[in-house]
Design a protein around this motif. Structure first.
Motif, PDB file in Angstrom:
ATOM      1  N   HIS A 135       0.806  -1.220   0.000  1.00  0.00           N
ATOM      2  CA  HIS A 135       0.000   0.000   0.000  1.00  0.00           C
ATOM      3  C   HIS A 135       0.840   1.272   0.000  1.00  0.00           C
ATOM      4  O   HIS A 135       0.355   2.319  -0.438  1.00  0.00           O
ATOM      5  CB  HIS A 135      -0.993  -0.005   1.162  1.00  0.00           C
ATOM      6  N   LYS A 136       2.093   1.214   0.450  1.00  0.00           N
ATOM      7  CA  LYS A 136       2.960   2.394   0.346  1.00  0.00           C
ATOM      8  C   LYS A 136       3.105   2.806  -1.115  1.00  0.00           C
ATOM      9  O   LYS A 136       3.096   3.992  -1.431  1.00  0.00           O
ATOM     10  CB  LYS A 136       4.344   2.118   0.932  1.00  0.00           C
ATOM     11  N   GLY A 137       3.243   1.827  -1.981  1.00  0.00           N
ATOM     12  CA  GLY A 137       3.326   2.129  -3.412  1.00  0.00           C
ATOM     13  C   GLY A 137       2.061   2.796  -3.910  1.00  0.00           C
ATOM     14  O   GLY A 137       2.108   3.738  -4.702  1.00  0.00           O
ATOM     15  N   GLN A 138       0.911   2.338  -3.435  1.00  0.00           N
ATOM     16  CA  GLN A 138      -0.345   2.965  -3.837  1.00  0.00           C
ATOM     17  C   GLN A 138      -0.448   4.391  -3.293  1.00  0.00           C
ATOM     18  O   GLN A 138      -0.952   5.289  -3.969  1.00  0.00           O
ATOM     19  CB  GLN A 138      -1.524   2.136  -3.356  1.00  0.00           C
ATOM     20  N   THR A 158      10.404   4.930  -0.172  1.00  0.00           N
ATOM     21  CA  THR A 158       9.335   4.485   0.728  1.00  0.00           C
ATOM     22  C   THR A 158       8.969   3.028   0.494  1.00  0.00           C
ATOM     23  O   THR A 158       8.299   2.426   1.323  1.00  0.00           O
ATOM     24  CB  THR A 158       8.055   5.330   0.537  1.00  0.00           C
ATOM     25  N   ASP A 159       9.371   2.462  -0.636  1.00  0.00           N
ATOM     26  CA  ASP A 159       8.968   1.102  -0.988  1.00  0.00           C
ATOM     27  C   ASP A 159       9.956   0.042  -0.515  1.00  0.00           C
ATOM     28  O   ASP A 159       9.746  -1.134  -0.749  1.00  0.00           O
ATOM     29  CB  ASP A 159       8.796   0.980  -2.499  1.00  0.00           C
ATOM     30  N   LEU A 160      11.046   0.449   0.102  1.00  0.00           N
ATOM     31  CA  LEU A 160      12.051  -0.478   0.576  1.00  0.00           C
ATOM     32  C   LEU A 160      12.190  -0.387   2.083  1.00  0.00           C
ATOM     33  O   LEU A 160      11.887   0.637   2.679  1.00  0.00           O
ATOM     34  CB  LEU A 160      13.410  -0.153  -0.062  1.00  0.00           C
ATOM     35  N   VAL A 161      12.657  -1.463   2.680  1.00  0.00           N
ATOM     36  CA  VAL A 161      12.987  -1.423   4.095  1.00  0.00           C
ATOM     37  C   VAL A 161      14.278  -0.625   4.209  1.00  0.00           C
ATOM     38  O   VAL A 161      15.253  -0.886   3.515  1.00  0.00           O
ATOM     39  CB  VAL A 161      13.174  -2.836   4.662  1.00  0.00           C
TER      40      VAL A 161
END
Length: 165
Positions: A135-138, A158-161
């Motif tokens: 959902h971060k990607g969304q 934001t899409d990676l740890v």
């Protein structure tokens, strides 16, 4: 408790903080703006859905806590959303302290709908994490569609740890 899960969740929280910084930089009306082409409609609603996933799977299913049913409409701004995620963090912390059979698979039955799922305590912790990153990607895609692309700087995502080494 499994030290690796505790360390990994710390990385998840640091990564989440990057997204919170982005969301806090948005005009409040953009954080709340509904868009019919996106699941859950708004950045705020997507954010609430993620927090609710932690509270449901870890808190309700894993720890036997009553369901909270967080709804985006109950969260007026990013500061309040941070407080909601603090609740989710507290639930995860409790699970990290009490889950003691991480890989024992058992069948869980939904109390209202009756459907069954085979789960483990490890899955109950990891499912909301993978769900959050989905959902971060969304969230960032919706921000871009609304005219506010995430400009985070070199090496920030934001899409990676984002571990701290």
């Amino acid at each position: 408790m499994n030290h690796d899960l505790r360390v990994f969740y710390g990385w998840v929280r640091r990564s989440r903080e990057i997204l919170f910084g982005y969301c806090a930089s948005l005009p409040p009306e953009i954080y709340l703006r509904e868009h019919p082409d996106f699941a859950f409609g708004s950045i705020r609603n997507l954010h609430a859905h993620v927090a609710d996933c932690y509270l449901w799977w870890v808190g309700t299913v894993g720890l036997g806590q009553p369901p909270t049913g967080i709804r985006g409409s109950e969260v007026p701004d990013v500061a309040t959303m941070r407080a909601v995620f603090a609740q989710a963090d507290a639930v995860v912390e409790e699970a990290l302290q009490t889950f003691n059979q991480l890989d024992r698979v058992y069948e869980w039955t939904h109390p209202v709908r009756g459907w069954k799922a085979r789960v483990s305590q490890r899955w109950l912790l990891l499912h909301p994490i993978t769900h959050e990153f989905h959902h971060k990607g969304q969230i960032t895609a919706l921000g871009r569609v609304l005219g506010y692309p995430a400009v985070l700087g070199p090496g920030v995502d934001t899409d990676l740890v984002n571990p701290e080494f």
